[in-house]
Design a protein around this motif. Structure first.
Motif, mmCIF file in Angstrom:
data_model
loop_
_atom_site.group_PDB
_atom_site.id
_atom_site.type_symbol
_atom_site.label_atom_id
_atom_site.label_comp_id
_atom_site.label_asym_id
_atom_site.label_seq_id
_atom_site.Cartn_x
_atom_site.Cartn_y
_atom_site.Cartn_z
ATOM 1 N N TYR A 345 0.831 -1.209 0.000
ATOM 2 C CA TYR A 345 0.000 0.000 0.000
ATOM 3 C C TYR A 345 0.864 1.257 0.000
ATOM 4 O O TYR A 345 0.585 2.228 -0.719
ATOM 5 C CB TYR A 345 -0.915 -0.016 1.217
ATOM 6 C CG TYR A 345 -1.512 1.328 1.534
ATOM 7 C CD1 TYR A 345 -2.503 1.885 0.741
ATOM 8 C CD2 TYR A 345 -1.050 2.065 2.637
ATOM 9 C CE1 TYR A 345 -3.036 3.140 1.030
ATOM 10 C CE2 TYR A 345 -1.573 3.296 2.931
ATOM 11 C CZ TYR A 345 -2.562 3.845 2.125
ATOM 12 O OH TYR A 345 -3.084 5.086 2.392
ATOM 13 N N VAL A 346 1.970 1.230 0.795
ATOM 14 C CA VAL A 346 2.844 2.408 0.887
ATOM 15 C C VAL A 346 3.503 2.676 -0.462
ATOM 16 O O VAL A 346 3.584 3.829 -0.914
ATOM 17 C CB VAL A 346 3.898 2.207 1.990
ATOM 18 C CG1 VAL A 346 4.964 3.303 1.935
ATOM 19 C CG2 VAL A 346 3.226 2.178 3.354
ATOM 20 N N TYR A 347 3.966 1.615 -1.149
ATOM 21 C CA TYR A 347 4.586 1.809 -2.457
ATOM 22 C C TYR A 347 3.574 2.382 -3.453
ATOM 23 O O TYR A 347 3.908 3.269 -4.263
ATOM 24 C CB TYR A 347 5.151 0.494 -2.974
ATOM 25 C CG TYR A 347 6.353 0.015 -2.178
ATOM 26 C CD1 TYR A 347 7.287 0.921 -1.669
ATOM 27 C CD2 TYR A 347 6.552 -1.344 -1.960
ATOM 28 C CE1 TYR A 347 8.373 0.478 -0.953
ATOM 29 C CE2 TYR A 347 7.644 -1.796 -1.238
ATOM 30 C CZ TYR A 347 8.563 -0.868 -0.729
ATOM 31 O OH TYR A 347 9.633 -1.302 -0.016
ATOM 32 N N GLN A 348 2.365 1.876 -3.439
ATOM 33 C CA GLN A 348 1.322 2.406 -4.329
ATOM 34 C C GLN A 348 1.011 3.857 -3.998
ATOM 35 O O GLN A 348 0.815 4.687 -4.902
ATOM 36 C CB GLN A 348 0.057 1.556 -4.204
ATOM 37 C CG GLN A 348 0.221 0.127 -4.712
ATOM 38 C CD GLN A 348 -1.017 -0.729 -4.433
ATOM 39 O OE1 GLN A 348 -2.036 -0.219 -3.960
ATOM 40 N NE2 GLN A 348 -0.905 -2.021 -4.718
ATOM 41 N N LEU A 349 0.991 4.166 -2.684
ATOM 42 C CA LEU A 349 0.697 5.541 -2.275
ATOM 43 C C LEU A 349 1.798 6.487 -2.724
ATOM 44 O O LEU A 349 1.517 7.595 -3.222
ATOM 45 C CB LEU A 349 0.515 5.604 -0.760
ATOM 46 C CG LEU A 349 0.195 6.972 -0.165
ATOM 47 C CD1 LEU A 349 -1.155 7.485 -0.706
ATOM 48 C CD2 LEU A 349 0.166 6.909 1.363
ATOM 49 N N ASN A 350 3.054 6.065 -2.569
ATOM 50 C CA ASN A 350 4.172 6.917 -3.006
ATOM 51 C C ASN A 350 4.148 7.110 -4.529
ATOM 52 O O ASN A 350 4.453 8.206 -5.044
ATOM 53 C CB ASN A 350 5.499 6.288 -2.578
ATOM 54 C CG ASN A 350 5.688 6.342 -1.069
ATOM 55 O OD1 ASN A 350 5.122 7.211 -0.394
ATOM 56 N ND2 ASN A 350 6.474 5.420 -0.538
ATOM 57 N N HIS A 351 3.778 6.054 -5.283
ATOM 58 C CA HIS A 351 3.677 6.178 -6.737
ATOM 59 C C HIS A 351 2.566 7.150 -7.120
ATOM 60 O O HIS A 351 2.711 7.955 -8.060
ATOM 61 C CB HIS A 351 3.421 4.802 -7.354
ATOM 62 C CG HIS A 351 3.423 4.817 -8.854
ATOM 63 N ND1 HIS A 351 2.284 5.126 -9.601
ATOM 64 C CD2 HIS A 351 4.427 4.583 -9.769
ATOM 65 C CE1 HIS A 351 2.581 5.068 -10.872
ATOM 66 N NE2 HIS A 351 3.877 4.750 -11.021
#
Length: 377
Positions: A345-351
Motif C-alpha cells: 500500500y505504501v509503495y502504491q501511495l508513493n507512486h
C-alpha cells in the motif's frame, strides 16, 4: 559521636567491611588455640619420635666426647668437630622443629584462613600512648584475658595434681630401678603427664575460640548510617542512578525520534500506539525503528506528518507490533503477510503522490493472528 558508639553498631559487618579488615591484617586469632596446638603437636611428636631422637642425640654426644690424642692437640679439629655435631643435631631435631613450625603456621588457617597484609608491618604510634595503654589495661578484653589466665592456672594446677597422684607409684618405683630402666620410666611419666596437661588446655581453647570470633565480628559491626553509605558507594546513589536512567531514556527517545523521518510507514492504533517501520536492502525484513504509546505515540505521528511519512490506521497490527517487538527488531515472521500488504500500500501511495493516477485504498482487514493481538480477549 553517638553514631559511632557500640550501642549504635547494630548491623553485622558487610562483606566489604570484612575484606577491608583482612587487607589491614585484622583476622580472628586465638592465642589459646595456637598455644594448645603447638604444645600438643610438640608433645605428640616427642612421644612418637622420642626413642629415635634420644638415640640420635646419644650417638652425637658419644662421638663428640670421644676425642683421640692427636685431635685433642689440634686447634683446627675441635671447631670442625663442633660444626659437624651441630649439623648432625640439626638434622636429628629437624623433623621435630618442622612439626612445631607446621602447627604454628596451620593455626591461623583454622580461624581466618591465609592472609598477608603489608599494613600489619606499618608502625602504629597510638600504641605508644600511655593513655591508650591505660585504657587497654582496664578494657573488657584485658578483664577477659585475666579471667582466662586465672582459669588456665587453676585448670593446669588441678590436672597436674591429678597426674602426680595418679603416677605417684611409678615415681616412687624409680628409687629401686637401674639407671637405664629409670630413665626410660621417668621419660614415659614426663611425656604422659605433659600430654594430659596439654590436652586439658583444649577446654580453654574451646572457650576462647568462640569468644574471639564474637569479639572480632562485634568490633567490625556497623551502624545503619555506615551500611547505607556503603550501599550507596557500591550500588550508587538511588537518586543519581534514577537521574542517569532518565537521561539514558531521554537520549534513547531522541535517537528513536530521529529515525522516524527515515521510516516508510507509521502504523497507528490510531491514538494509543504508533510503530514506525523501515525496510532497506540491508535487512531481510522490515524492522521497527520507533514505537510508543500515549504522548510518545502522538510525537511519532507529528514527526511523521511533518516529514511526509505515511500514516496507516491499523489497530490490530499496531498493538501486535508494539507488544511483541523492540526498537531495532525485525518484525515477527507471523506478521510478514500483514506487513507485506502495508508495504505494498505504501509503495502504491508513493507512486500515486509522485506520478498521479488512482489513489490506492488502505488495507481494511490485515491478517494479524489473534494470539499476537493483545486487544483480543
Amino acid at each position: 559521636m553517638a553514631e559511632d558508639s557500640d550501642l549504635e553498631r547494630t548491623e553485622p559487618a558487610s562483606g566489604r567491611r570484612l575484606e577491608q579488615a583482612r587487607e589491614e591484617g585484622q583476622v580472628p586469632h586465638s592465642r589459646e588455640l595456637s598455644s594448645f596446638l603447638v604444645l600438643m603437636a610438640g608433645t605428640a611428636a616427642l612421644w612418637i619420635m622420642g626413642p629415635t631422637l634420644a638415640d640420635n642425640i646419644a650417638r652425637i654426644l658419644r662421638r663428640g666426647l670421644t676425642v683421640d690424642r692427636n685431635a685433642a692437640f689440634d686447634t683446627e679439629a675441635l671447631p670442625h668437630l663442633f660444626l659437624s655435631m651441630a649439623g648432625d643435631a640439626l638434622v636429628a631435631m629437624g623433623p621435630f622443629f618442622l612439626v612445631l613450625i607446621g602447627a604454628a603456621l596451620a593455626t591461623p588457617f583454622l580461624l581466618g584462613g591465609f592472609n598477608f597484609s603489608s599494613k600489619a608491618f606499618s608502625p602504629d604510634f597510638t600504641r605508644m600512648s600511655p593513655l591508650s595503654g591505660i585504657k587497654r589495661m582496664f578494657s573488657v578484653n584485658s578483664v577477659a584475658e585475666l579471667v582466662k589466665a586465672v582459669l588456665k592456672s587453676i585448670l593446669v594446677a588441678s590436672v597436674a595434681a591429678w597426674v602426680m597422684m595418679h603416677e605417684r607409684e611409678a615415681v616412687f618405683a624409680l628409687i629401686g630401678q637401674p639407671i637405664d630402666v629409670g630413665l626410660r620410666s621417668i621419660s614415659h611419666v614426663v611425656l604422659y603427664s605433659t600430654l594430659v596437661i596439654v590436652a586439658s588446655l583444649a577446654l580453654i581453647a574451646a572457650i576462647d575460640v568462640p569468644y574471639q570470633l564474637w569479639q572480632y565480628y562485634s568490633r567490625l559491626r556497623m551502624t545503619k548510617e555506615e551500611t547505607k553509605q556503603e550501599f550507596k558507594e557500591l550500588e550508587g546513589d538511588p537518586q543519581v542512578k534514577g537521574r542517569i536512567r532518565s537521561m539514558q531514556r531521554e537520549r534513547a527517545r531522541k535517537r528513536m525520534m530521529s529515525a522516524v523521518p527515515q521510516a516508510q510507514v507509521v502504523v497507528t492504533n490510531p491514538t494509543h500506539y504508533a510503530v514506525a517501520l523501515q525496510y532497506d536492502d540491508k535487512h531481510p525484513a522490515p524492522r521497527v525503528v520507533a514505537k510508543g504509546s500515549g504522548l510518545i505515540a502522538q510525537k511519532i505521528r507529528e514527526i511523521a506528518e511533518a516529514h511526509g511519512v505515511p500514516l496507516l490506521e491499523a489497530p490490530p497490527l499496531a498493538r501486535a507490533l508494539f507488544r511483541h517487538t523492540e526498537i531495532g527488531d525485525l518484525i515477527p515472521p507471523t506478521l510478514y503477510r500483514a506487513v507485506a500488504e502495508v508495504m505494498a500500500y505504501v509503495y502504491q501511495l508513493n507512486h500515486y503522490i509522485a506520478h498521479g493516477g488512482f489513489a490506492p485504498s488502505a488495507p481494511a482487514e490485515l491478517p494479524v493472528p489473534p494470539a499476537l493481538d493483545p486487544g483480543v480477549v
